[in-house]
Design a protein around this motif. Structure first.
Motif, PDB file in Angstrom:
ATOM      1  N   ASP A   6      -6.975  -6.788 -12.701  1.00 21.85           N
ATOM      2  CA  ASP A   6      -7.840  -6.252 -11.649  1.00 21.85           C
ATOM      3  C   ASP A   6      -8.761  -7.360 -11.141  1.00 21.85           C
ATOM      4  O   ASP A   6      -8.725  -8.503 -11.604  1.00 21.85           O
ATOM      5  CB  ASP A   6      -8.677  -5.098 -12.204  1.00 21.85           C
TER       6      ASP A   6
ATOM      7  N   GLY B  35      -8.200   0.183   0.154  1.00 26.45           N
ATOM      8  CA  GLY B  35      -7.691   0.254  -1.212  1.00 26.45           C
ATOM      9  C   GLY B  35      -8.827   0.343  -2.196  1.00 26.45           C
ATOM     10  O   GLY B  35      -9.900  -0.225  -2.001  1.00 26.45           O
TER      11      GLY B  35
ATOM     12  N   THR C 160      -2.097  -1.718  -4.024  1.00 28.92           N
ATOM     13  CA  THR C 160      -3.131  -0.690  -3.945  1.00 28.92           C
ATOM     14  C   THR C 160      -2.459   0.669  -3.755  1.00 28.92           C
ATOM     15  O   THR C 160      -1.229   0.771  -3.727  1.00 28.92           O
ATOM     16  CB  THR C 160      -4.121  -0.992  -2.803  1.00 28.92           C
ATOM     17  N   ASP C 161      -3.256   1.728  -3.646  1.00 33.41           N
ATOM     18  CA  ASP C 161      -2.739   3.091  -3.520  1.00 33.41           C
ATOM     19  C   ASP C 161      -1.791   3.387  -4.693  1.00 33.41           C
ATOM     20  O   ASP C 161      -2.148   3.190  -5.830  1.00 33.41           O
ATOM     21  CB  ASP C 161      -2.057   3.287  -2.162  1.00 33.41           C
TER      22      ASP C 161
ATOM     23  N   LEU D 290      -4.461  -3.670   3.078  1.00 33.96           N
ATOM     24  CA  LEU D 290      -5.306  -3.475   1.902  1.00 33.96           C
ATOM     25  C   LEU D 290      -6.629  -2.770   2.189  1.00 33.96           C
ATOM     26  O   LEU D 290      -7.292  -2.329   1.284  1.00 33.96           O
ATOM     27  CB  LEU D 290      -5.602  -4.822   1.231  1.00 33.96           C
TER      28      LEU D 290
ATOM     29  N   GLY E  80       0.826  -1.189   0.000  1.00 26.86           N
ATOM     30  CA  GLY E  80       0.000   0.000   0.000  1.00 26.86           C
ATOM     31  C   GLY E  80       0.862   1.241   0.000  1.00 26.86           C
ATOM     32  O   GLY E  80       2.091   1.177  -0.086  1.00 26.86           O
TER      33      GLY E  80
ATOM     34  N   SER F 109      -4.187  -5.960  -8.942  1.00 21.16           N
ATOM     35  CA  SER F 109      -4.146  -4.522  -8.720  1.00 21.16           C
ATOM     36  C   SER F 109      -5.504  -4.029  -8.245  1.00 21.16           C
ATOM     37  O   SER F 109      -6.533  -4.317  -8.863  1.00 21.16           O
ATOM     38  CB  SER F 109      -3.745  -3.795 -10.007  1.00 21.16           C
ATOM     39  N   LEU F 110      -5.513  -3.257  -7.152  1.00 21.71           N
ATOM     40  CA  LEU F 110      -6.747  -2.722  -6.586  1.00 21.71           C
ATOM     41  C   LEU F 110      -6.885  -1.220  -6.811  1.00 21.71           C
ATOM     42  O   LEU F 110      -7.817  -0.611  -6.311  1.00 21.71           O
ATOM     43  CB  LEU F 110      -6.810  -3.031  -5.079  1.00 21.71           C
ATOM     44  N   ASN F 111      -5.956  -0.644  -7.547  1.00 23.93           N
ATOM     45  CA  ASN F 111      -5.989   0.795  -7.809  1.00 23.93           C
ATOM     46  C   ASN F 111      -5.301   1.066  -9.138  1.00 23.93           C
ATOM     47  O   ASN F 111      -4.248   0.492  -9.422  1.00 23.93           O
ATOM     48  CB  ASN F 111      -5.278   1.545  -6.671  1.00 23.93           C
TER      49      ASN F 111
END
Length: 387
Positions: A330, A386, A270-271, A383, A241, A300-302
């Motif tokens: 994603d 995120g 994330t971030d 996470l 993160g 990937s969360l971002n």
């Protein structure tokens, strides 16, 4: 530094340690600080580091070699074991600036003989001064051991601080070892770390890696399958993160027939975090019945987070079975909307899919359930939030 030490930690004669370090000086003098033009560091922004802030001058080739005058030391490692281990290290220690720095700048060697049972060294550091460590874990012939490493750092200021270290795991003939390597670092740590796995005939090595936190992290993992019938499995999960960068470089070197290796690594970003995984399978000519697989899965969360996978194969033998694969993506939208249609909230749906992504890796670990739950909790904490 606080360590949970027991009968399994032994002392290395300081003069023996110094003799080994002196044998490395000639090579050490030829090594220089890596640059992005070098293959292993091309994704790591080493030129952007402020060494003055880190309190370290990379141009100074300092070593900690001071002859001991103590004549009585307890729990000494036998000379036969030491000669074998130091001989292997002279041959297989990566010719890397930070690997040699960790050996030569560490104040000593933490040495563990890992016989039947659980070895749990806990290493905690507090402060802004650069830290160097060197640990050796030796599994004797025919023994089975579990090793749970818990390494963490904390400090009080807002400035960056430096840590370099090397962990060596040596598995003697007919032994089995399972290693859980858990790192929990403060967000201002710059880390360079080497992990060296050396496995002899008919050994089984399982290495689970879970790094959390930090600011900039570079890991070199070199595994050498030295004897017929040796098996090495490496897996793990990185959860990143904020602006965390982790650059993992893992190599499997096969040196004998009938050897098996597998790397399965997962990353969740994330971030604005950035994860780099590079895996290399190295099989020289004339080896027979070698099996080697490599997989890298990245979630990937971002949209501002990045994950990269770089699989490599250097296969010069014919009687082998080798595969490699990598994915970066994603959350699956079909799965996400299916869970929403079943009445779950967006947060619950996302959490369930992320947990499913890393859950298999955690549940394959042969440690107690509370250990696995702690790992899941650490990942969730990083996470949460995120996007």
């Amino acid at each position: 530094m606080n360590s949970l030490l027991n009968k399994q930690q032994f002392t290395i004669d300081q003069n023996k340690r110094n003799q080994f370090c002196r044998s490395l000086i000639q090579t050490w003098e030829t090594l220089s600080l890596p640059a992005e033009k070098e293959e292993s560091y091309r994704k790591f922004p080493i030129s952007a580091l402020d060494w003055k802030e880190l309190g370290f001058d990379p141009q100074e080739k300092k070593t900690k070699i001071e002859d001991s005058t103590n004549s009585v030391e307890k729990d000494l490692v036998s000379e036969t074991i030491l000669n074998d281990i130091f001989g292997l290290l002279q041959q297989y220690l990566p010719k890397d600036y930070f690997s040699y720095l960790s050996v030569l700048q560490s104040p000593g060697i933490q040495f563990f003989i890992c016989e039947d049972g659980l070895v749990t060294p806990i290493d905690s550091s507090l402060g802004d001064e650069p830290k160097f460590f060197f640990r050796i874990f030796y599994v004797p012939k025919g023994k089975f051991s579990q090793i749970h490493l818990k390494t963490q750092s904390n400090h009080k200021s807002d400035s960056l601080h430096l840590q370099t270290g090397i962990d060596v795991f040596i598995s003697d003939k007919d032994s089995q070892v399972e290693i859980l390597d858990e790192e929990n670092y403060d967000e201002d740590l710059v880390q360079f770390r080497t992990v060296l796995l050396l496995s002899k005939e008919n050994t089984s090595v399982k290495y689970h890696h879970f790094p959390f936190g930090g600011f900039r992290s570079k890991l070199l993992l070199h595994s050498h399958l030295l004897g017929n019938g040796s098996e090495v499995t490496v897996d793990g999960v990185s959860a990143l993160g904020k602006r965390n960068l982790k650059d993992l470089d893992m190599e499997m070197h096969h040196h004998a027939d009938h050897t098996t290796s597998k790397i399965t690594y997962k990353a969740i970003v994330t971030d604005r975090s950035h994860h780099v995984f590079t895996g290399n399978l190295i099989i020289p000519p004339n080896l027979k019945k070698v099996v080697a697989h490599q997989e890298s899965f990245n979630l990937s969360l971002n949209k501002k987070a990045r994950a990269e996978a770089n699989p490599k194969l250097e296969v010069l033998a014919e009687d082998v079975s080798c595969t490699h694969g990598a994915t970066v993506g994603d959350i699956d939208e079909e799965q996400y909307f299916y869970l929403l249609s079943r009445g779950l909230s967006p947060e619950e749906s996302k959490s369930l899919l992320v947990t499913a992504f890393y859950g298999e890796t955690i549940h394959s670990i042969g440690f107690k359930e509370e250990v696995k739950l702690d790992l899941e909790s650490s990942i969730h904490t990083i996470l949460v939030g995120g996007k």
